[in-house]
Write a protein that holds these residues in place. Structure first.
Motif, PDB file in Angstrom:
ATOM      1  N   ASP A 732       9.385  10.726  30.800  1.00 59.27           N
ATOM      2  CA  ASP A 732       9.186  12.012  31.464  1.00 59.27           C
ATOM      3  C   ASP A 732       8.753  13.006  30.376  1.00 59.27           C
ATOM      4  O   ASP A 732       9.528  13.839  29.922  1.00 59.27           O
ATOM      5  N   LYS A 746      20.528   5.970  23.831  1.00 59.33           N
ATOM      6  CA  LYS A 746      21.291   5.619  25.032  1.00 59.33           C
ATOM      7  C   LYS A 746      22.712   6.134  24.806  1.00 59.33           C
ATOM      8  O   LYS A 746      23.317   5.840  23.748  1.00 59.33           O
ATOM      9  N   ALA A 782      18.258   3.925  32.383  1.00 59.38           N
ATOM     10  CA  ALA A 782      17.871   5.237  31.857  1.00 59.38           C
ATOM     11  C   ALA A 782      18.138   5.330  30.357  1.00 59.38           C
ATOM     12  O   ALA A 782      19.218   4.952  29.873  1.00 59.38           O
ATOM     13  N   GLU A 784      16.757   7.793  26.628  1.00 61.03           N
ATOM     14  CA  GLU A 784      16.071   9.023  26.218  1.00 61.03           C
ATOM     15  C   GLU A 784      15.244   8.704  24.979  1.00 61.03           C
ATOM     16  O   GLU A 784      15.667   7.902  24.135  1.00 61.03           O
ATOM     17  N   ARG A 792      13.576  13.299  25.797  1.00 59.39           N
ATOM     18  CA  ARG A 792      12.869  13.155  27.070  1.00 59.39           C
ATOM     19  C   ARG A 792      13.413  11.930  27.803  1.00 59.39           C
ATOM     20  O   ARG A 792      13.537  10.850  27.206  1.00 59.39           O
ATOM     21  N   PRO A 793      13.727  12.084  29.098  1.00 55.76           N
ATOM     22  CA  PRO A 793      14.231  10.935  29.867  1.00 55.76           C
ATOM     23  C   PRO A 793      13.196   9.803  29.894  1.00 55.76           C
ATOM     24  O   PRO A 793      11.993  10.070  30.006  1.00 55.76           O
ATOM     25  N   THR A 795      12.544   5.705  31.475  1.00 59.21           N
ATOM     26  CA  THR A 795      13.036   4.664  32.380  1.00 59.21           C
ATOM     27  C   THR A 795      12.427   3.325  32.008  1.00 59.21           C
ATOM     28  O   THR A 795      11.202   3.205  31.904  1.00 59.21           O
TER      29      THR A 795
END
Ligand SMILES: Cc1cc2nc3c(=O)[nH]c(=O)nc-3n(C[C@H](O)[C@H](O)[C@H](O)COP(=O)(O)OP(=O)(O)OC[C@H]3O[C@@H](n4cnc5c(N)ncnc54)[C@H](O)[C@@H]3O)c2cc1C
Length: 811
Positions: A732, A746, A782, A784, A792-793, A795
């Motif tokens: 993201d 994490k 999830a 970062e 920022r996230p 996935t």
């Protein structure tokens, strides 16, 4: 003096002594160092003695950390002092771009294990009150920075090596080198001949001359460099604590305490390559004439940044030469094309890098490969394209940019263009914005009318963003054309071609007319290459790999090449062409050839010799874009003819050119790795997913087989799937995508690192590829990723973003 040694290290500067120490430490005591004069007689004696860990390459930074942490051990072994001052250092940032730069560096350091911090102007002022912090936005603090006594340190290394068995012959210039048929060397010195199994060129300022003695040109050049030592200053001597180092990139300067005064060194913009035609043999413990005019502007800047300097008297000025490679990193390792001749030169920051350089070289000589990837300092990262003049141009540019911001999308202008293909002018007419790799120009992207013909350097998405996006969409919706000169290509022929390839490659060899992808491994099972192998004719194969790894791969191939029945030729420059990719690629090819290119006649991963236009071409059905695509190779002199054939026919299919930036975006949405990013000698097939191309159990005793099978067996044990794996993330992101080496977080901990990434334009997602522990791989998990200091996230996903079943590619 001995008449025979296992290794003769030539040069008694700090680097030669580091090498001698590590060879003896790792178990080769039958070694000697031959020095023309006294120890430290080159650039070493007049160094400012500063050390730091900062380097944009993670392994280089780790090796710099190793160098610094070794000094204590060295003092203990030698009983001599290195004069260590661990005072820490601050890199100043006085613009948003420089803040981005230090934040990006800080983020990388997290996964490198370096304990740096971003600090505020107030904290800078507290640590170093002599800094005028007006306009300063922040700084990067590194507690490991410091300085030492260059001469004391060199002697400590020499003594430690002697304690461990080495001999040192001073006042004994080497005058010639002659290779015997068995690959060993007769080293002729003033005091007689030494027969050495291996020779190490640690000649520093004279490394060029020592290269010439063996018939090779090493791409390095000395530059003049000046620093000033001030008289005692009350701002310094009234303090209880020593001041930290300050790097001031805007001022192109570094500053540290020296006794009760200061030292300031300046990387002059108005700088001169030194000794254009070679270093005088009798150049000794002497300095060059001062040239204060050259640093006038920088000094004025420094007076504002460090006001106490303005009224300081100058105790002495040092102007001395030292050597640089075109990118500023050392030139280390076996010199391609020569047997048992090792380069250990162009070490421009000897007291930061020398230990890591010495360790890596000793491992390489003794164990056959360094324990980590050292391509960033491998002498093989340069090839024959590096002329003397090009080297000088690049060295000068590198010197000038020593303290400048390096942007991830930056293309440095000096010495360009050097190598171009015949298509260069065609692209120029289409508003190409070029980049350069391994001396060769390639198109990065095409600038739309009305937009600048350059990509503006930035850590964030650049002005080229939309243009690259349009190129990606053109490929995915119709058909795109891009040059395939940017691959290293090798022709392997002869009665034993298959046998040899089967031994060198760890994957399956293709049947006639077919293509396979294959990893190439080192004996320890690490990746040495990712190859496309095309079986073109009986006893004839074409190998395709990274363009920038040509010397690396040729050196490797030659090491294992049998004396007869296999011929190997580097055809990277002579066989070039284009790739066409996209849903209309087959229609376009069919319009240019009388041969049948239907799916049944030419399935995915097949190769054919065929006429394309007027050219006798080799056509491969494969594409790094992950789309339906073909690579079309012709002799270089027919490239223009091939272009016109494709371009004329392409009008009917809306053919559009695309550049390397688009290609890298397209490969991201297929999660295809790339050499020196996802695939390099630090990683194994299983970690990178290259295991799918391995032929683990084939009968041939391929290089790396034992290690590869051991990894396979280990992973097959219940609960053991290997420690880490390469995976993909959707990030993201805001206006900046990942580049490489960003930490992956994490639950508040760094658990991995990014290898590469960027914006996947067709899928409209920001993508990162990187390594994480295997047990954390869960679809949709999830994480970062830290981009320019911001979390920022991200996935995790396991199926690629575009065409996960590869229906397009295989259609
Ligand atoms: C002004 C200045 C400031 C610097 N400041 C720093 C700093 O703060 N920190 C830092 O890390 N680095 C600094 N450097 C760079 C540092 O000096 C070099 O990185 C380092 O000295 C390189 O060492 P070397 O052993 O490779 O080469 P050299 O010191 O040049 O040694 C080469 C040796 O080889 C010998 N030799 C050459 N040819 C022959 C032959 N034919 N036979 C026998 N012997 C031969 C020479 O006599 C010499 O002793 C500075 C350099 C300069 C000029």
């Amino acid at each position: 003096m001995k008449s025979h040694v296992q290794v003769a290290v030539i040069g008694g500067g700090v680097v030669g002594c580091y090498v001698l120490y590590h060879l003896t430490k790792l178990g080769w005591p039958d070694v000697c160092l031959i020095e023309r004069s006294e120890l430290t007689s080159g650039s070493t004696w007049h160094a400012a003695g500063g050390f730091h860990t900062l380097n944009s390459d993670p392994n280089m930074a780790a090796l710099q950390g190793y160098t610094i942490n070794l000094y204590k051990e060295l003092e203990a072994i030698s009983g001599l002092t290195c004069g260590l001052h661990h005072v820490g250092g601050i890199t100043l940032a006085d613009s948003p771009e420089r803040m981005d730069f230090i934040k990006a560096a800080r983020a990388k350091h997290r996964h490198m294990g370096l304990d740096t911090h971003i600090i505020t102007p107030e904290e800078i002022k507290k640590l170093s009150p002599i800094v005028n912090t007006d306009g300063i936005l922040g700084g990067l603090y590194d507690p490991l920075d410091g300085h030492l006594d260059p001469s004391g340190t060199t002697h400590a290394y020499a003594k430690a090596a002697q304690i461990q068995g080495a001999e040192i012959y001073l006042r004994n210039p080497v005058t010639s080198l002659k290779q015997r048929p068995d690959g060993s060397w007769d080293v002729t010195t003033k005091n007689g001949i030494i027969h050495a199994e291996h020779v190490v060129n640690a000649g520093g300022l004279w490394a060029r001359e020592l290269g010439e003695m063996a018939g090779v040109f090493l791409p390095l050049h000395p530059m003049e460099h000046q620093y000033l030592i001030t008289d005692d200053l009350p701002e310094v001597f009234t303090r209880d604590e020593e001041l930290p180092h300050i790097m001031d990139p805007s001022g192109e300067s570094y500053l540290r305490q020296e006794g009760k005064g200061l030292v300031i060194g300046i990387y002059e913009q108005d700088c001169d390559p030194w000794a254009l035609d070679g270093t005088r043999l009798d150049f000794g413990h002497e300095l060059l004439d001062n040239n204060l005019d050259r640093i006038g502007d920088a000094l004025e800047f420094a007076f504002k940044r460090f006001p106490c300097l303005e009224k300081a008297g100058i105790k002495s000025i040092v102007n001395g030469p030292f050597t640089f490679a075109p990118d500023g990193n050392p030139l280390v390792g076996p010199v391609p094309g020569l047997q048992n001749y090792w380069s250990c030169c162009a070490v421009m920051a000897g007291f930061s890098q020398g230990g890591g350089v010495g360790l890596s070289l000793a491992e390489w000589m003794i164990h056959g490969e360094p324990s980590r990837d050292v391509f960033a300092m491998d002498v093989a990262r340069y090839g024959n394209y590096c002329t003397k003049a090009y080297t000088r141009n690049k060295v000068r540019e590198n010197y000038q940019k020593r303290f400048s911001i390096s942007y991830p999308n930056e293309e440095l202008p000096a010495g360009r263009p050097l190598n171009t293909t015949p298509a260069y002018t065609i692209w120029q007419q289409q508003r190409a914005v070029f980049g350069q790799g391994y001396g060769m120009e390639h198109v990065n992207y095409f600038a739309p009318e009305g937009e600048p013909l350059e990509e503006i350097p930035s850590f964030r998405r650049s002005n080229a963003f939309n243009a690259i996006g349009n190129e990606c969409r053109a490929v995915r919706t119709s058909v795109g054309i891009n040059e395939v000169h940017n691959f290293g290509k090798y022709l392997v022929t002869g009665a034993c071609a298959s046998d040899w390839l089967d031994r060198v490659m760890a994957g399956k060899l293709p049947q006639l007319g077919r293509i396979t992808l294959s990893p190439m491994l080192s004996p320890s099972g690490k990746l040495m290459g990712d190859f496309t192998i095309s079986h073109i004719a009986e006893n004839e194969y074409q190998l395709t790999a990274s363009f920038g790894a040509q010397d690396l791969h040729m050196r490797w191939f030659e090491q294992y090449l049998p004396a007869a029945n296999v011929t190997l030729k580097n055809i990277s420059m002579s066989r070039i062409g284009f790739q066409i990719a996209g849903p209309k690629a087959r229609d376009l090819l069919a319009a240019c050839t009388r041969f049948n290119v239907s799916h049944s006649a030419m399935p995915f991963l097949s190769v054919r010799k065929m006429e394309v236009g007027q050219c006798d071409a080799i056509v491969q059905r494969v594409s790094y874009t992950g789309d339906l695509g073909y690579e079309i190779y012709v002799p270089a002199e027919q490239q223009v003819s091939l272009y016109h054939t494709l371009a004329n026919a392409g009008v009917a299919f809306d053919l559009k050119p695309f550049g390397m930036r688009a290609m890298m975006s397209l490969r991201l949405e297929k999660s295809f790795g790339s050499w020196m990013r996802e695939y390099k000698p630090d990683y194994t097939p299983m970690e990178t997913g290259m295991d799918r191309f391995m032929d683990y159990h084939k009968d041939t005793d391929y290089i790396g087989k034992a290690a590869a099978l051991a990894e396979l067996a280990q992973a097959a044990r219940p609960g053991k799937t290997g420690k880490r794996r390469l995976v993909s993330f959707i990030v993201d992101a805001l206006d900046a995508d990942v580049v490489a080496d960003e930490p992956i977080w994490k639950d508040g901990e760094v658990v991995g690192f990014v290898t590469s990434g960027g914006y996947a334009h067709f899928s409209e997602k920001s993508v990162a590829l990187g390594f994480i522990p295997t047990q954390m791989i869960v679809e949709g998990a999830a994480f970062e990723i830290e981009i320019l200091g911001e979390m920022r996230p991200a996935t995790l996903y396991t199926a690629c973003l575009f065409d996960p079943k590869s229906e397009r590619m295989k259609a």
